[in-house]
Enzyme design. Structure first.
Site, short mmCIF file in Angstrom:
data_model
loop_
_atom_site.label_atom_id
_atom_site.label_comp_id
_atom_site.label_asym_id
_atom_site.label_seq_id
_atom_site.Cartn_x
_atom_site.Cartn_y
_atom_site.Cartn_z
N MET A 187 0.84 -1.20 0.00
CA MET A 187 0.00 0.00 0.00
C MET A 187 0.88 1.25 0.00
O MET A 187 0.41 2.34 0.31
CB MET A 187 -0.94 -0.01 1.20
N HIS A 208 9.37 -3.53 3.33
CA HIS A 208 8.87 -3.79 1.97
C HIS A 208 10.03 -4.17 1.05
O HIS A 208 9.92 -5.08 0.23
CB HIS A 208 8.19 -2.54 1.39
P1 AMP Z 1 1.51 -2.95 3.46
O1 AMP Z 1 2.08 -1.94 2.53
O2 AMP Z 1 1.54 -2.53 4.90
O3 AMP Z 1 0.18 -3.48 3.01
O4 AMP Z 1 2.50 -4.18 3.39
C1 AMP Z 1 2.82 -4.81 2.18
C2 AMP Z 1 3.57 -6.07 2.48
O5 AMP Z 1 4.76 -5.76 3.20
C3 AMP Z 1 2.77 -7.06 3.35
O6 AMP Z 1 3.02 -8.37 2.89
C4 AMP Z 1 3.36 -6.83 4.71
O7 AMP Z 1 3.25 -7.94 5.57
C5 AMP Z 1 4.81 -6.56 4.36
N1 AMP Z 1 5.48 -5.84 5.44
C6 AMP Z 1 5.09 -4.68 6.01
N2 AMP Z 1 5.93 -4.35 7.01
C7 AMP Z 1 6.85 -5.33 7.09
C8 AMP Z 1 7.97 -5.59 7.94
N3 AMP Z 1 8.31 -4.76 8.91
N4 AMP Z 1 8.70 -6.71 7.71
C9 AMP Z 1 8.34 -7.58 6.73
N5 AMP Z 1 7.31 -7.39 5.90
C10 AMP Z 1 6.56 -6.30 6.07
#
Ligand code: AMP
Length: 282
Positions: free
Chosen positions: A30, A37
């Site tokens: 997102m 990420h």
């Molecule tokens: P988001 O943009 O928050 O929807 O996250 C996108 C992807 O990045 C999802 O698969 C999350 O689980 C992963 N993600 C977000 N923060 C972390 C983190 N600190 N460590 C590993 N993966 C992450």
């Protein structure tokens, strides 16, 4: 790096790749990207020939309008970060490109996985996640897709989605990427005040103490320990703490019952909601 704003262009580019048998890796996000990420992007770059990242703040997975409106947007920086990491393509669709005129969720049967933890506090969240991931997978048709263990429940639900929808994509879970002090990286962290940010490692430190005491304390004692720790904090309010089985995500009632126990937590810093988890296996 290719930048696609519409699915038509992305699909036509990807179809020229599949002719040449390239393995496609996909990282849905997102935006407001951080090192967590980028760790997923690196994993995809290692495992596949062509990595696509999507940046789309999906309206159907937000139960609170305010959270959606306040979701950070750092798109130019995101593009720079992806480019310098060596990502091949980024897909930045409009809501219309994904949903046409029908911005609503499909209802899935995730076998109860969506009823636990986040599902109890965020009505309709996982139907929204399932809907957008299914749509994105239809567009990208990735061989592999990479999801973070930061959202462990989401990771298990996406694995279930591929089974119930017969999706031919291998889901790869990646470890939680943390700040130096242990705070799990999150796009929401940038909304924390200086004081909240300075103290937020408390969340992970509490989880680490749970892990350290998992053998010596009972499940009830561990829960009481976490509850009491947060009651003493004037910055962070506990929404839930649970010890659950990694596969079923159901809370365990005895230690002998759980093959893969994991502790899960959700915390509020004012209106900012933070989640984290830790495996309780050695
Ligand atoms: P988001 O943009 O928050 O929807 O996250 C996108 C992807 O990045 C999802 O698969 C999350 O689980 C992963 N993600 C977000 N923060 C972390 C983190 N600190 N460590 C590993 N993966 C992450």
């Amino acid at each position: 790096m290719y930048i696609f704003k519409g699915k038509k262009d992305l699909k036509s580019h990807l179809s020229s790749l599949s002719d040449s048998k390239k393995i496609v890796g996909f990282v849905p996000t997102m935006g407001a990207l951080h090192q967590g990420h980028l760790a997923l992007v690196s994993e995809s770059l290692q495992k596949t020939d062509f990595t696509v990242v999507s940046i789309f703040v999906n309206p159907t997975q937000f139960d609170k309008k305010e959270d959606l409106e306040k979701y950070p947007n750092t798109i130019s920086k995101d593009i720079e970060m992806l480019q310098s990491r060596g990502c091949h393509a980024v897909y930045i669709p409009s809501t219309e490109d994904i949903y046409d005129e029908h911005v609503h969720s499909e209802s899935f049967n995730f076998d109860g996985l969506d009823q636990e933890m986040e599902g109890k506090f965020r009505a309709g969240h996982f139907d929204g996640v399932g809907t957008v991931v299914k749509k994105l997978f239809e567009i990208v048709q990735p061989n592999f897709a990479f999801f973070g263990e930061k959202d462990f429940q989401q990771l298990q639900i996406i694995k279930k989605l591929t089974v119930i929808e017969n999706i031919n994509t291998v889901i790869v879970g990646c470890p939680i990427f943390r700040e130096k002090d242990g705070l799990a990286m999150s796009s929401r962290n940038m909304r924390l005040t200086e004081k909240q940010r300075k103290n937020a490692a408390f969340i992970y430190k509490t989880l680490q103490k749970v892990k350290a005491n998992y053998e010596s304390l009972s499940l009830e004692e561990l829960k009481t320990f976490v509850k009491n720790s947060f009651e003493k904090s004037d910055l962070f309010e506990l929404e839930y703490f649970t010890i659950a089985d990694e596969q079923t995500l159901k809370p365990i009632s005895s230690k002998s019952e759980a093959k893969n126990p994991r502790a899960f937590i959700a915390v509020f810093a004012d209106t900012i909601r933070l989640i984290d988890n830790i495996s309780l296996q050695d």
